[in-house]
Enzyme design. Structure first.
Site, PDB file in Angstrom:
ATOM      1  N   LYS A 109     -15.412 -51.676  19.790  1.00  0.00           N
ATOM      2  CA  LYS A 109     -15.253 -51.112  21.132  1.00  0.00           C
ATOM      3  C   LYS A 109     -16.607 -50.608  21.609  1.00  0.00           C
ATOM      4  O   LYS A 109     -17.215 -49.746  20.977  1.00  0.00           O
ATOM      5  CB  LYS A 109     -14.228 -49.986  21.127  1.00  0.00           C
ATOM      6  CG  LYS A 109     -13.788 -49.582  22.518  1.00  0.00           C
ATOM      7  CD  LYS A 109     -12.647 -48.592  22.471  1.00  0.00           C
ATOM      8  CE  LYS A 109     -12.023 -48.416  23.851  1.00  0.00           C
ATOM      9  NZ  LYS A 109     -13.000 -48.171  24.900  1.00  0.00           N
ATOM     10  N   LYS A 154       0.876  -1.182   0.000  1.00  0.00           N
ATOM     11  CA  LYS A 154       0.000   0.000   0.000  1.00  0.00           C
ATOM     12  C   LYS A 154       0.909   1.227   0.000  1.00  0.00           C
ATOM     13  O   LYS A 154       1.699   1.417   0.928  1.00  0.00           O
ATOM     14  CB  LYS A 154      -0.934  -0.018   1.211  1.00  0.00           C
ATOM     15  CG  LYS A 154      -1.953  -1.144   1.146  1.00  0.00           C
ATOM     16  CD  LYS A 154      -2.854  -1.165   2.374  1.00  0.00           C
ATOM     17  CE  LYS A 154      -3.872  -0.061   2.351  1.00  0.00           C
ATOM     18  NZ  LYS A 154      -4.870  -0.209   3.455  1.00  0.00           N
ATOM     19  N   HIS A 188      29.459 -61.492  31.920  1.00  0.00           N
ATOM     20  CA  HIS A 188      28.186 -60.776  31.900  1.00  0.00           C
ATOM     21  C   HIS A 188      27.197 -61.579  31.059  1.00  0.00           C
ATOM     22  O   HIS A 188      27.557 -62.555  30.410  1.00  0.00           O
ATOM     23  CB  HIS A 188      28.342 -59.358  31.338  1.00  0.00           C
ATOM     24  CG  HIS A 188      28.779 -59.310  29.906  1.00  0.00           C
ATOM     25  ND1 HIS A 188      30.108 -59.348  29.531  1.00  0.00           N
ATOM     26  CD2 HIS A 188      28.066 -59.253  28.742  1.00  0.00           C
ATOM     27  CE1 HIS A 188      30.205 -59.299  28.215  1.00  0.00           C
ATOM     28  NE2 HIS A 188      28.973 -59.254  27.715  1.00  0.00           N
ATOM     29  N   GLU A 201     -17.783 -46.711  19.194  1.00  0.00           N
ATOM     30  CA  GLU A 201     -16.710 -45.933  19.808  1.00  0.00           C
ATOM     31  C   GLU A 201     -15.378 -46.143  19.120  1.00  0.00           C
ATOM     32  O   GLU A 201     -14.535 -45.260  19.097  1.00  0.00           O
ATOM     33  CB  GLU A 201     -16.602 -46.295  21.290  1.00  0.00           C
ATOM     34  CG  GLU A 201     -15.656 -45.405  22.065  1.00  0.00           C
ATOM     35  CD  GLU A 201     -15.484 -45.850  23.505  1.00  0.00           C
ATOM     36  OE1 GLU A 201     -14.815 -45.111  24.260  1.00  0.00           O
ATOM     37  OE2 GLU A 201     -15.999 -46.918  23.873  1.00  0.00           O
TER      38      GLU A 201
END
Length: 834
Positions: A536, A58, A370, A686
């Site tokens: 569900k 502008k 180990h 669901e």
């Protein structure tokens, strides 16, 4: 700078400037020279916001004028014909034309704007990439525009309301006082969604705010609706729309600036717009509240098309370290030459029912003795060295030092590694077999049930181990703790308790069984053919024990709820008498109330939950009968089935139970996960629970062998307080404040819930809360805006909400009340997803 015309050098660019003494802001006497100086000083903070965005300008060629006589303004899209060749530019094809726009990628471009008196710089919310293709937007903007009778203070109030929603969307918003009337909010995006999608979200946000605050917010552009309110203008997220760029000057009577602000500043009752002098002081002091957004670095063609976020490890060779430490010509260990590519965060590909993931523990007589504990994961053996060997007592923790990943072929290796070579010494297999993965949080925690050999070092029984990263306890980052967990399959040290043949006296009673729990997951977790899918059911969990004496119902934590659901005594009639004569039958299922379309309706079930007085139960039975959806059998024929594979348990369940008026055994689904999810959505259920067909039942444990996918995200919450209502809820409860415990059990604020609360629920709340007030919040982290008019209550009630997303600090976005959960305790509440 006072000369009529001169050539200046800015960032290596030569630019001719003129008429520097021209006054562009008569009210303050601000000249073009001062405008050029301003843009030169703010270039380092403005360019990160504007770079690679097409700029519309502008221009006030003769200055902005005064309020009485405003100057003429020109809105310019196309690049001026006389623009220097060095100005970067991008072309946009519009429906009926094409425009070439300048890009404010360097300080000299800003100086050129100043020379043209292009005071305002406007940009869209998207950028070009270096090949000049339009990218998806990298920010969302909300323009808070005050109507007649409203001002900056009201905009600040709406900005804080917007921030709560944006926080709940995991979006960090930065306010910008526009330098005109209102406030702009910028929230950074990851570029994964289109402008249309961002606009839709912004529109819904504006509508939601208008619905919650009709006296303050409006989302419609009609001017007749805006008196005394703030318009939340969402439309500037359209790809064709632009917004004034942060740090741009404004063409107002005074040289105000679209100035980024801190949230603390918005709380100032004297909040006002800033002019160029104030902004120059802030920038000189290093104050740039929007600095975290916008910086694009050196966008070049070389980084266009780079891997998406999250792909950085996809091509990593997980065995590179392993190979680097070994010479295939000197050691008998397997040294594959092909890379093993993947990430530890993804499940192993070899995890179907016929080929579950493997483990091996090797006794290694190297320089120091180990044991190497290795778990198959992501196509390799993830490995730890355990100096004192795996613990066989729950009272012991053992140090486990994570080492490099090993190839899968190492799972069968035993032999002598030559002295002088890495790991030189004797290696024997101490135990090996398969395992069930319950949890794998890369770099944090691994929980697995390992199934060794009858003559193996683990004693021939399944062992449930946890590897816990020890970085938080100090020491080397490779150090973990290996722990034998207290909750063991079938009891610590006991043999597999799957059903066996034999003439044994059936037990008259069985021990209480806590229900097994599913872990939240995604569709990507469920690729492969080793899963079965159940719908569900939206209800409450129940463990039903059926004997010749009748039916006993237990809630999740063992609470006897038999009297609450007397119609489920029908279970005793749905089992063959001969089956019951062999011993108690223990069933796992969900109690539901059916609503429209014979679908489970959790809201209707609220009318039954917690009732115990016979008169109340009888009345509620007539209004809201319940049903039980059975999906597992845990004890049958005098034998425990906990260690029996899921597929066999489902077969036994279908054979043992006959369907009835209130008793149902829904089918499991053997298709792929997408089909299962689609079916659940079509039925408006669901979600889906996926279960490994080889999985055993782990009482009370949340395992990764059961994965839940919800069509909506639900979350249990602890209610800690309430806020007064407005509008139709004036004089009562408007919303409730909720919290969720963190990993240490500390209640943390999770947001406020107003949607989904009906008049009956609000009335009951008001009555129940009256005797439960306290003076301080039971949770930490309650923001001042929510605490300001809150009434606190004891944190002893659990509810359930649905919501869209979580913020980074675990706040709920757009939560909707689903109902109370009297079957849950506050200590059991935790975030559904990590």
């Amino acid at each position: 700078m006072a000369a009529a015309q001169q050539t200046v050098e800015i960032g290596g660019r030569r630019l001719r400037v003129s008429n520097l003494e021209k006054v562009l802001y008569p009210a303050t006497g601000t000249t073009k020279a001062e405008v050029l100086h301003y843009y030169a000083q703010v270039a380092r903070v403005l360019i990160p916001q504007a770079a690679w965005r097409p700029v519309t300008r502008k221009r006030w060629v003769n200055g902005v004028g005064t309020a009485a006589e405003p100057g003429q303004v020109f809105f310019r899209k196309d690049l001026e014909d006389a623009a220097p060749e060095w100005i970067p530019r991008g072309r946009i094809e519009h429906r009926t034309s094409a425009n070439v726009y300048p890009l404010a990628n360097e300080p000299a471009v800003l100086a050129w704007f100043g020379q043209l008196a292009a005071l305002e710089i406007h940009t869209p919310q998207w950028r070009f990439d270096p090949t000049f293709r339009a990218r998806n937007p990298d920010r969302m903007v909300l323009d808070l525009d005050p109507g007649p009778g409203a001002g900056l203070a009201e905009c600040a109030e709406v900005a804080r309301l917007c921030r709560q929603i944006l926080d709940a969307m995991a979006l960090d918003a930065v306010p910008v006082t526009s330098g005109s009337k209102g406030i702009h909010l910028y929230a950074e995006l990851d570029g994964s969604v289109s402008s249309e999608q961002v606009s839709q979200v912004a529109h819904e946000l504006a509508r939601a705010l208008e619905a919650d605050h009709p006296d303050l917010v409006v989302s419609d552009m009609k001017k007749t609706l805006r008196a005394g309110k703030v318009l939340v203008d969402w439309s500037q997220n359209n790809a064709n729309k632009t917004t004034v760029c942060p740090y741009s000057l404004r063409g107002r009577e005074h040289p105000t600036v679209a100035a980024p602000r801190t949230w603390d500043e918005l709380d100032d009752p004297d909040l006002d717009h800033l002019d160029l002098e104030a902004v120059l002081e802030r920038v000189a002091d290093g104050l740039d509240p929007i600095a975290a957004q916008g910086w694009v670095g050196s966008l070049t063609t070389e980084n266009v098309g780079a891997d998406e976020p999250g792909d950085e490890d996809a091509g990593a060779d997980l065995l590179a370290t392993y190979r680097a430490k070994r010479d295939a010509g000197k050691t008998p260990e397997p040294v594959p030459q092909r890379p093993a590519r993947g990430t530890h965060g993804r499940p192993s590909a070899a995890s179907d029912a016929d080929n579950p993931p493997t483990f091996v523990i090797q006794e290694h007589h190297a320089r120091r003795l180990h044991w190497d504990f290795r778990l198959e994961h992501a196509g390799v053996l993830v490995s730890w060295a355990v100096p004192k060997g795996p613990p066989l007592s729950t009272s012991e923790n053992r140090l486990a030092v994570q080492t490099e990943d090993h190839p899968l072929e190492y799972g069968t290796f035993a032999g002598t590694i030559p002295q002088g070579e890495y790991g030189g010494g004797e290696v024997t297999i101490w135990d090996h077999g398969t395992y069930e993965l319950e949890k794998w949080r890369d770099g944090k925690e691994v929980i697995a049930v390992v199934h060794g050999q009858p003559d193996g070092g683990l004693g021939g029984v399944p062992r449930r181990f946890a590897f816990i990263h020890a970085t938080g306890m100090g020491g080397d980052a490779k150090n973990w703790l290996l722990h034998l967990m207290k909750e063991q399959p079938g009891g610590e040290g006991h043999a597999d308790d799957a059903a066996t043949d034999g003439d044994t006296e059936p037990p008259a009673t069985v021990d209480a069984v806590a229900p097994m729990l599913a872990s939240a997951g995604t569709v990507e977790d469920l690729r492969g053919a080793d899963w079965a899918f159940e719908m569900k059911w939206d209800g409450v969990r129940v463990i039903a024990t059926v004997t010749t004496d009748g039916v006993t119902l237990a809630a999740r934590h063992g609470t006897d709820i038999t009297a609450t659901y007397p119609e489920l005594a029908e279970l005793a009639d749905r089992l063959d008498p001969d089956v019951l004569a062999a011993g108690p039958v223990v069933l796992d299922g969900e109690v539901v109330a059916l609503g429209a379309g014979n679908r489970p309706d959790f809201g209707r079930l609220q009318n039954r939950m917690g009732l115990t007085r016979p008169r109340d139960v009888t009345a509620a039975m007539r209004r809201t009968p319940v049903h039980v959806m059975l999906f597992d059998v845990l004890h049958l024929g005098g034998q425990s089935l906990l260690r029996t594979p899921y597929r066999k348990r489902r077969t036994l369940l279908a054979e043992a139970v006959r369907e009835g008026g209130h008793v149902h055994v829904p089918d499991a689904f053997d298709g792929d996960v997408e089909e299962a999810v689609e079916a659940s959505q079509e039925l408006k259920l669901e979600g889906v629970v996926a279960k490994k067909i080889s999985s055993v039942y782990q009482p009370g444990q949340r395992a990764r062998t059961w994965i839940k996918l919800k069509n909506q995200t639900h979350q249990e919450v602890v209610v800690i307080g309430w806020r007064a209502g407005r509008g139709g809820r004036t004089g009562g409860i408007g919303s409730v404040l909720v919290a969720v415990p963190d990993e240490d059990g500390v209640l943390r604020y999770a947001g406020r819930v107003g949607s989904g609360l009906n008049d009956e629920t609000l009335t009951r709340m008001a009555r129940d809360f009256a005797s439960a007030t306290r003076t301080t919040p039971a949770a930490e982290g309650v923001p001042a805006a929510d605490a300001r008019d809150a009434t606190w209550v004891r944190a002893d009630r659990v509810a359930e909400v649905s919501y869209g997303e979580l913020t980074r600090d675990h706040r709920l976005r757009h939560p909707v009340w689903r109902g109370w959960r009297p079957d849950k305790d506050p200590a059991d509440v935790g975030w559904e997803k990590p």
